[in-house]
Scaffold this motif. Sequence first.
Motif, PDB file in Angstrom:
ATOM      1  N   ALA A   1       0.944  -1.000   0.075  1.00 43.60           N
ATOM      2  CA  ALA A   1      -0.317  -0.514   0.567  1.00 43.60           C
ATOM      3  C   ALA A   1       0.998   1.163  -0.376  1.00 43.60           C
ATOM      4  CB  ALA A   1      -0.823  -0.005   1.316  1.00 43.60           C
TER       5      ALA A   1
ATOM      6  N   THR B   1       1.947   4.850   1.152  1.00 43.16           N
ATOM      7  CA  THR B   1       0.718   5.815   2.247  1.00 43.16           C
ATOM      8  C   THR B   1       1.826   7.298   1.738  1.00 43.16           C
ATOM      9  OG1 THR B   1       3.601   5.234   2.618  1.00 43.16           O
ATOM     10  CG2 THR B   1       2.079   3.672   3.960  1.00 43.16           C
TER      11      THR B   1
ATOM     12  N   ARG C   1      -6.660  -1.616   1.436  1.00 41.98           N
ATOM     13  CA  ARG C   1      -6.734  -0.671   1.633  1.00 41.98           C
ATOM     14  C   ARG C   1      -8.098  -0.512   2.136  1.00 41.98           C
ATOM     15  NH1 ARG C   1      -3.256   3.358   1.150  1.00 41.98           N
ATOM     16  NH2 ARG C   1      -4.674   4.387  -0.122  1.00 41.98           N
TER      17      ARG C   1
ATOM     18  N   GLU D   1     -10.932   3.088   2.570  1.00 40.73           N
ATOM     19  CA  GLU D   1     -11.871   4.684   2.753  1.00 40.73           C
ATOM     20  C   GLU D   1     -12.757   4.071   3.954  1.00 40.73           C
ATOM     21  OE1 GLU D   1     -11.181   6.426   0.205  1.00 40.73           O
ATOM     22  OE2 GLU D   1     -10.145   5.086  -0.944  1.00 40.73           O
TER      23      GLU D   1
END
Length: 106
Positions: A2, A4, A17, A19
Amino acid sequence: MAKTSFHGECPNCSGKRKEREDAEKKDLMNRLKRIEGQVRGVEGMLESGAYCTDILIQVSAITSALNSFNKVLLGNHVKTCVAQNIRSGNDEVIDELLATLQKLMK
């Protein structure tokens, strides 16, 4: 891995991930910024020659703030990520949660 916000790959991240809702993200960021300020305060205490027990008390406050951050994040994780995965039939998330709890309880 991921991406960052610290301009690189996260070497310890799962690659997943999430949201987050604005309110959740804002709360977590505010908590981290307060913790960051506390750490800078301890740095200043060291630089100015503060007494050991005064520094230890401030470090204890930082530890407490980090624990509180973890509790909030864990609660949000269980209510959202874990619940959604279980509802969609992905029971493997339970093993992931148990492994995470074991790491947190070291």
